[in-house]
Enzyme design. Sequence first.
Site, PDB file in Angstrom:
ATOM      1  N   CYS A 201      63.947   5.965  66.598  1.00 36.97           N
ATOM      2  CA  CYS A 201      63.069   6.425  65.522  1.00 36.97           C
ATOM      3  C   CYS A 201      63.593   5.971  64.163  1.00 36.97           C
ATOM      4  CB  CYS A 201      62.932   7.941  65.562  1.00 36.97           C
ATOM      5  SG  CYS A 201      64.514   8.813  65.561  1.00 36.97           S
ATOM      6  N   HIS A 511      65.511  13.574  64.242  1.00 35.33           N
ATOM      7  CA  HIS A 511      64.427  12.612  64.383  1.00 35.33           C
ATOM      8  C   HIS A 511      64.050  12.076  62.998  1.00 35.33           C
ATOM      9  CE1 HIS A 511      60.785  10.714  65.801  1.00 35.33           C
ATOM     10  NE2 HIS A 511      60.036  11.443  64.994  1.00 35.33           N
TER      11      HIS A 511
END
Length: 1395
Positions: A201, A511
């Site tokens: 990510c 994330h």
Amino acid sequence: MEMVPSEENQLVPKEGMFWSCRQSIFDEMKKRFSQIENASEEPRVLCIVQDTTNAKTVNERLTLNLPASTTLSKLFEDVAHKASYVNGTFDLAWGKTGDMGSLDPSSEMSLTESGFEPGKRNFLQLTDKDGEQPRIASDESGTAGSSGLDDSSQERFIGPLPRDCTVGCSSDYSSPSYSYSSILNKSDTGYVGLVNQAMTCYLNSLLQTLFMTPEFRNALYNWEFEESEEDPVTSIPYQLQRLFLLLQTSKKRAIETTDVTRSFGWDSSEAWQQHDVQELCRVMFDALEQKWKQTEQQQFSPLTADLINQLYQGKLKDYVRCLECGYESWRIDTYLDIPLVIRPFGASQAYGSVEEALQAFVQPETLDGANQYFCERCKKKCDARKGLRFLHFPYLLTLQLKRFDFDYTTMHRIKLNDRMSFPEELDMGPFIDVEDEKSPQTESCTDSGAENEGSCHSDQMSNDFSADDGVDEGICLDSASSTERVLKPKSSLTFELFSVMVHSGSAAGGHYYACIKSFSDGQWYSFNDQHVSKITQEDIRKTYGGSSGSRGYYSSAFASSTNAYMLIYRLKDPSRNAKYLDCDDFPEHIKHLVQREKESEEQEKRQREIERNTCKIKLFCMHPVKMMAMMENKLEVHKDKTLREATEMAYKLMELDGVVPLDCCRLVKYDEFHEYLERSYEGEDDTPMGLLLGGVKSSYMFDLLLETRRAEQVFQPYKPGEVMVKVHVVDLKTDTIAPPVSIRAYLNQSITEFKQLIAQATELSAETMRVVLERCYNDLRLLYVPNKTLKAEGFFRSNKVFVESSESPDHQVTFTDSLLWKLLDRHGNTIRLFVSLPVQSPGTNRTICQKVGGDTEECSEGSKGNRNSVEAILEESTEKLKNLSLQQQQGSSTSDSQKSSDTSDFEHIESPSPSQEPDSSSVSAVVAVDNRELENRIRVASGGSDGGAYSDPETQFPGEERSDSEVNNDRSTSSVDSDILSSSHSSDTLCNADSGPIQLANGLDSHSITSSRRSKANEGKKETWDTAEEDSGTDSEYDENGKSKAESYYLYFRAEPYAQEDGSGEGGQKCVLVHVDKRITLSAFKQNLEPFVGVTSTQFKVFRVYANNQEFESVRLNETLSSFSDDNKITIRLGRALKKGEYRVKVYQLLVNDAEPCKFLIDTVFAKGMTVKQSKEELMPQLKDQCKLDLNIDKFRLRKKTWKNPGTVFLDYHVYEEDINISSNWEVFLEVLDGPEKMKSMSQLAVLTRRWTPAQMKLEPFQEVVLESSSVEELKEKLSEISGIPLENLEFAKGRGTFPCDISVLEIHQDLDWNPKVSTLNVWPLYICDDGAVVFYRDSTEEPMEQSEDERNELMKKESSRLLKTGHRVSYSPRKEKALKIYLDGGPVKDPGQD
């Protein structure tokens, strides 16, 4: 309808017309009611649809209960209506499988014709159509921020995604309640997402930011790749160029980044490594710069190797100014990003905004006191001012918010979640240095700072993610210095924000996603991996951060929040601000690349379409050559291929070319589980497979069988509704069961019709035929009611029957008493076992002679002769068995029994019934007598009789073979191989053949025989289980020799010698193949093996061999062999078997001060009721003979063993199973004492103590301390007494882990919990409640030895070596983070010295 005027001059219908209309209405209503009634009788199909087009709906299900006659096109309409999608913008595919096959939205086939099953759940998946999300049918024109959006459509993908298997993010963060706008599909936003490989990510966020930077994207497009100069796979600029083109032109919802990461030199494991986005930005820019320097493209485009510096590099001055004379020393450094402190070290208040953090960044510090600066002009240390000044800001300004820090109190890396605001437009004018002139007293020491490019040279600007000295970080090549550029004069320094890279999570993991503003329309978008959606300014403000609730100086190491981590601004300069290149303005080489990518995408789409229309089904074939085994494969055939074409594909797949002609093969519907041929497809050779199989699926509820025939045969038609029956013909005269003959019948046929059908197939008489159905294992049913149907009798798809047709008087006997029942019963319960016999040990016979005879020399000579005679008897027995077998073969009309491949049982088995032929009876009798005679001769030859060595139950074999784990560790013979060459010679005996008619033994396993048979065999008896004696291995039904006290039942036993293919039977080891009724008890089984082993059943042990060649002893004589199955392996080992109340025990020696404190000594036997002193007396001669340990009974003790930990000390008067719990395969420690036993009572406590001397960095040997109570004071007094340490200076700590609780001398001083504040030993944190605990102690006034660095390193090596040898940990070391690297040469180079 005709109208007439009424009295009021109003038009009304005629009376006849009225009744006519009324009747027509009634008829219409009747018709409707009839349709409703019919619809209620129609089968319904339950469809469960999973919407996989976005993460918000992936866990939701749509349920539709439709009539079976509904068409597929109507199904699509109903799903579209229920899901609120536009019909035609989505696909439906079969769910519950890995590979999905799509349904045809225009098909008019009914649901049942398409493969849906009424009455069952049919799982479907709603998927994207052609890579695009389905269009929402209602309110498609809604805009971001609209208040009309309902809750279900809001907050879909902005922020951390709550999707399953969210890779690249940690599970320890929670998503805040964002009020983001509705997620828009790719066609609405115009942007394409990036697929998260696993934990990439951070990479996706940076790539999307670079893509949305017009200057970077346009420059990358203007660069042309020369394939002749470089491999495209390893070219980072080329793969970025391809990725950006796909992001701009692809119709897919999201694209992969694997080609880009492959050009980085990464393998699949790198996708599972989490990294910092700022670290990636710096390393990727370095890699791009080096790649462009290696090419000479200046003549093709304005792009040069200096692109990164032109766009992202700024300059600052690092200065020190003397406060006395004004002398200033300075140097110029370059930077690619500015790291801003969130909260100053030691402060409780964070900076509130980016402007405050920037002001603190350039705020100078005063060097005074001990930190004074040595002034070159003053020639002395003076107070000075040290600081940074910005000289030049880059066109693209990158700010890193330093949210990751280290908490020195908890020694954890933490994340700072404090609020820090940032403006949409940032004025950097106040932070620029306007002093361009240099005064005469100022010394210039310019330095490009290239070796530190990308980071500022200041203590407060240190990078949290920089590697330590032992880690190489960055690109794998020597960096080159960059050229100095002339500083530009100050101009407008207003920057506009266009990218916010957000981190959601904690310092342990999280994330990344990016919020980016498009320069084409000014709209903000959230790029969250494969999901792209519109967002608002309010959403950007929610990334400022801010933790709720009270906290201390630092937030927790696992506190989670979502906040901005990197900000990118662009200088507002109309002369430099670029726009995105349109497709029409692409350079020629980019247009060619776009064309190639489109063709590749179209090819991929066509291939995907083929996959969606491919039927995948299991294919079976009984190959006529390859061992006649059922072969399995997977047939993948397009739905439009005909049955004829599919048969050709299956023919090639099963490699039948040249074996069977193609016209002798056909495909039939097959049920593998029931081995049932459901139907054949006559006359449907040209039917498409999609129609034939009921739709396109990747998994079906049935299979296909490629059936073959011989040229002269004709295929039998298989019709739906038929059942398959395997018929075994039984011959009572020869006691044989023939291999099966397959026939097909209907469930509505009567037993009489079924017998006629069997008679036609087997040519037997239907008048005298008896048919027995085996419904399941050991469930036999005689079919005797003529008019009863097969369905009523319990027939199913696949069935197994036994038929017998003769005029034997056995017809008049009750079925359960008949010879037929006995033969089938024996057939169903007989198993085949491979038994490895032991090699006779010379030492065994010598020992026996010593015990019986007395004279060692004479016995030794006699034992040799005895051993020879035993072997001679065995050889003679084998020859006699062969001769007997030959007599049986000559006297019988059938060959030797063999196992049928269809039934996994042998077919020709000799029956113990009195009705067998005279020759067979006499042979069996001879065999039984011969076995007893052989056993007696062996006993006599061995020097014993009924009262001799072999019959003496107390005889102990000093050389007996070890069992359990010792057998597994040092096995002297190789394991029995499952592949055997079966001999044609055999001998048949019956259990207890000399004791007359015997009943079935009690205690049968409930799985070995059905209740009907057990009640028949045990009529009038009760099953008894002695659970108290379960561990001892015997039952109260048996005497001390394992003989059954009750009468036994005749159970089948037949043994024959066999040779192993692998040769493991060589070297004197003999093996036998045994066919035995598994209802036989272990005791009776051992008695039948006596003639082959050569000793009585009490003098050998039975070990069961499992698949991994582990052996476990079977000791419970009362249990049957019901847990055994065909082809199991058994190993026989010499040694006295256990009697009732006896337990096999392993004895280990405890050596507390040895490197290996646990040493195996011997296997022995303890009995229930025996005292510890008696067991020690029996151990002493065994220890002397086998271990050369000559011990006095008062000089050693026995104690509990728990793995490697010593436990309770057993006192001499303790009784096993009264004071000491004992079990099978028990383990105990034997500990040799230095002096008399100090343990006299169970109230005492034995503790193992060890002194730690810090001054010598040494641990002293163990000493045992016996305490009268659990008092800490008594422990300290005892330790003070043996060590001489004053009581007030003595500290102690409990050892950790498994004995001996080893710990490094470099860690013991601070790692253990020294001097716990407790008064008794049996409370937390000590919990010393049993003997054997380890306690370390020390003198608190003793200081650790002072060591040089070299001495400490040398000691560390010695300690590491010592602890590794003992298997204990060296020290705690947290997982080292892997440095982020981009390899310019295609991959990492492994260190030759690295393992």
